[in-house]
Design an enzyme around this catalytic site. Sequence first.
Site, PDB file in Angstrom:
ATOM      1  CD  GLU A 159     -19.742 -38.057  36.177  1.00 16.03           C
ATOM      2  OE1 GLU A 159     -20.710 -37.849  35.496  1.00 16.03           O
ATOM      3  OE2 GLU A 159     -18.946 -37.055  36.509  1.00 16.03           O
ATOM      4  CG  ASP A 208     -22.213 -29.985  35.980  1.00 16.81           C
ATOM      5  OD1 ASP A 208     -23.384 -30.204  36.341  1.00 16.81           O
ATOM      6  OD2 ASP A 208     -21.459 -29.636  36.616  1.00 16.81           O
TER       7      ASP A 208
END
Lengths: 350, 350
Positions: A65, A236
């Site tokens: 990410e 998460d």
Amino acid sequence: MIPVPSDKALVPFVSVDDMMQLIHHIGVEPMLLGLAEYIEADFRRWELFDKTPRIASHSAEGVIELMPTSDGEVYGFKYVNGHPKNTREGLQTVTAFGLLAEVATGYPVLLSEMTMLTAMRTAATSAMVAKHLAPRGARVMAMIGNGAQAEFQTLAMKAVCGIDTVRLYDIDPAATAKCARNLTGRGLDIIACESPEEAIEGAQIVTTCTADKQYATILTDNMVGPGIHINAIGGDCPGKTELAPAVLQRSTIFVEFPPQTRIEGEIQQLAPDHPVTELWQVISGTAPGRTAPEQITLFDSVGFAIEDFSALRYVRDRLPGTGYYHDLDLLADPDDPRDLFGMLLRADPG
Amino acid sequence: MIPVPSDKALVPFVSVDDMMQLIHHIGVEPMLLGLAEYIEADFRRWELFDKTPRIASHSAEGVIELMPTSDGEVYGFKYVNGHPKNTREGLQTVTAFGLLAEVATGYPVLLSEMTMLTAMRTAATSAMVAKHLAPRGARVMAMIGNGAQAEFQTLAMKAVCGIDTVRLYDIDPAATAKCARNLTGRGLDIIACESPEEAIEGAQIVTTCTADKQYATILTDNMVGPGIHINAIGGDCPGKTELAPAVLQRSTIFVEFPPQTRIEGEIQQLAPDHPVTELWQVISGTAPGRTAPEQITLFDSVGFAIEDFSALRYVRDRLPGTGYYHDLDLLADPDDPRDLFGMLLRADPG
């Protein structure tokens, strides 16, 4: 003759070792406190920030990410991966680095490791949020999941919220033993527990931080009594949660950035319009936090780019004079900006 | 005692000086040829790639962008800024760095300057495209705009397409003089021209690469005759174009990635459904390129993440054994991945 790069071409780089030395130089708990202050300050001016959900590249093994943000003067981003299988090969599940740049010129001004720093900022965020939401006088935290984050979470809760007791539980007793050993001598009562039920006995704050990339139920409905704050770290990413839906239904839920948390957090288990409160509104005084002692508050933590930005800002401000960095020749800086090729020619050793 | 980072924690870093030494070690033209081959190979397998338009953070002064992509095995991204006003302060308009990582683990495997490398890959892409689209036997290129990209563009067209003559024009004669000087002694006929009209006389390839962040008209309709290939480099962000709309209307237009080019390229001046051909289809043989000698072909170049990926891949493959890098301690690598805090404790100098 090889020309020496000018100041403009050099970017301060904080290596993992530099970061560890900086943490010891400042002190673990003072730095967690300082990070919490920087993060809180940026939550107060939340509306100023350019907010983009992280840009994720998913694969069968994990995710990579990029998390960019900007406050209009400074731009920052973090590179971070999440590969749960990595531990089997002796690698970290999560590694990260980050960068700050000047918006006015686009020139980077700091490159830093962020594996250590992310653990510090995640813990500082949790503790800053717990300061706003936990029951008054909370002194006992249950720490469920005693992996890489556990000691950071515990010490941040001590430094920022004043807890004096931590009750540890992990499915692997060796992880609990490691965590207890690492926390020894820091002024905390440390109690190793043999079940999650035992761990949450008498705790006003319950932190869950387990690592499996799957829907797991670390806290079942019957375990959770009234008057606690749940700090849910481990859920998460899509498909990874830790709490039973019934626990969520009984909680008042606080999140960083709803569009991201609805995809990645515990609340992916709920309806897309289930009410949540944005933390920046609590911190800036425009939404209520805890309203009753018996309330269950839940911080559904997924981590947001602004927290990384705050952490990098803190490091940048604390770095001068410490020597815990070195300059990287990252940017080409020809004397005449239009003469990049001339710069190349002048570097010809032959 | 400070523990030594393990191999896994270290990421090879190519500085600006390393990159310049690597370019001279390989040779400018051989490296441009090599880059063109890598880029062409990745255009052939275009459909494999994860394609995301770049993630841009715009400000009044410029833009900061992250350009990620992945072929499923390797992930790459580039950080790049575009700040036209920077030159007034003696800074580069564009600076960049990039990274490759393993998809399977998320661990970075290369960090590299990309200001030099972007100039090289942009030129290599232009030349690779011109090889497919320019009229047969093209030997003369007009180079309009003699700034930082001009020499790279010229040498790539020589190495890849075999041009032997370059006709230079810039609104600033000093830029033309700089470019002519830098290109001297490399086997090219270099002709400095006093107008764009003079520059394009007898040219089969016309490259435009000017820097103003505005709608400008470098090539007007009456300047452009039949049977040429236009390589339009400078129109590469919203509000910045170089060609008269009438030139676009007369051209067969080739682009890297339509969703990005329609926003950033010359074709932002055209209707959103104006027909364009994707270059990867020409290169993989599924769409026609040039179909007639009198045709005007236009490469509306904006730069795409896959080209950076190819360039980083080339650097990674050519790096071993050269010594033109050093290892950065970028990733925390505890002996036990669950014991990040223990790693921090062991680094305590006190």
